[in-house]
Design an enzyme around this catalytic site. Structure first.
Site, PDB file in Angstrom:
ATOM      1  CB  SER A  34      -0.962  -0.002   1.192  1.00  0.00           C
ATOM      2  OG  SER A  34      -0.268  -0.111   2.413  1.00  0.00           O
ATOM      3  CD  GLU A  35       0.305   4.129   1.751  1.00  0.00           C
ATOM      4  OE1 GLU A  35      -0.615   4.856   1.337  1.00  0.00           O
ATOM      5  OE2 GLU A  35       0.115   3.114   2.456  1.00  0.00           O
ATOM      6  CB  THR A  36       7.351   1.770  -0.956  1.00  0.00           C
ATOM      7  OG1 THR A  36       6.813   0.479  -1.273  1.00  0.00           O
ATOM      8  CG2 THR A  36       8.862   1.657  -0.805  1.00  0.00           C
TER       9      THR A  36
END
Length: 267
Positions: free
Chosen positions: A47-49
């Site tokens: 979902s996020e890096t």
């Protein structure tokens, strides 16, 4: 060949395969192009890096990418990045600062219990006059609807059970202007409140545990429940617990993490 240190962290949990997974990439030298950052985030496909680079003594640059776009703030990826620096790299300090695109985030760490404290902004809330439309779209009784900072909307639900059983369609949300929405209800259990976050506008139908949502949720429920410290759970199917404390000018978000993957990104 380019080589970056890579970590996959499960945030807001002390158990593997629970909480919210985030990628953390450590940038040693020259900052990559935005195009390359986006390609890496798409490849990692979480979902996020978070991309992190040291700026000075205990000060770091941080940026956040979903598989489709950059976002200005991300709670679980900030928590994960801090956990990597404190726990994996063994920083000789219990405090650090992250510089985002437009914020300076102060972070504290307790090495005894590996608890990370994030100091995040308080989001403003503007109540919207009509909650009938979103009730009809979701087929879910909504009592209040708010516009919030960073393009979020927040809807207050009558029932925790109804919220937990809700099924949504990404196209329906985006086509009606609700592609970045927090749904929340008072908890029926030991938690103060529960919530779910749907963000198809950012390439994520439902986020497992959204730390930055506390910027909106915590001040709202603090006012309703007359409490400064709040415990919440995101009803995502991945076990999680978030404690938030509402302060005069910000909120403190507390969480633990566990490392599930570490290695090298090479290309």
């Amino acid at each position: 060949m380019t080589n970056y240190k890579f970590y996959q962290i499960d945030a807001f949990t002390n158990s593997a395969f629970e909480g919210n997974p985030a990628g953390v990439i450590l940038i040693d030298n020259n900052w990559p192009s935005d195009d390359l950052l986006q390609k890496i985030a798409r490849e990692i496909n979480l979902s996020e890096t978070a991309f992190v680079q040291i700026l000075g003594v205990h000060k770091y640059k941080i940026r956040f990418f979903t598989p489709t776009c950059e976002v200005p703030l991300c709670g679980h990826a900030t928590l994960s990045a801090a956990f990597v620096l404190f726990n994996e790299l063994n920083l000789k300090t219990n405090q650090l600062i992250f510089n985002t695109i437009d914020l300076q985030l102060h972070v504290d760490y307790n090495p005894k219990n590996k608890l990370v404290k994030l100091n995040f902004p308080l989001y403003s809330l503007q109540q919207l006059p009509n909650n009938t439309e979103i009730s009809q779209i979701l087929n879910l009784p909504i009592t209040e609807l708010y516009a919030c900072d960073n393009n979020w909307k927040m809807a207050i639900c009558k029932s925790e059970i109804a919220l937990q059983n809700l099924q949504v369609n990404a196209n329906t949300l985006t086509s009606n202007g609700y592609g970045q929405i927090i749904l929340t209800a008072k908890s029926d259990s030991q938690n103060d409140f529960v919530y779910r976050c749907f963000v198809p506008d950012l390439g994520i139908l439902e986020d497992p545990v959204t730390g930055s949502a506390q910027c909106t949720l915590a001040p709202y429920w603090s006012s309703v429940l007359n409490k400064k410290e709040l415990i919440s759970q995101q009803l995502s199917g991945r076990t999680n617990t978030i404690t938030a404390q509402v302060n005069a000018n910000n909120i403190s978000i507390f969480g633990t993490c566990t490392t599930v993957i570490k290695g090298d990104l090479m290309f």
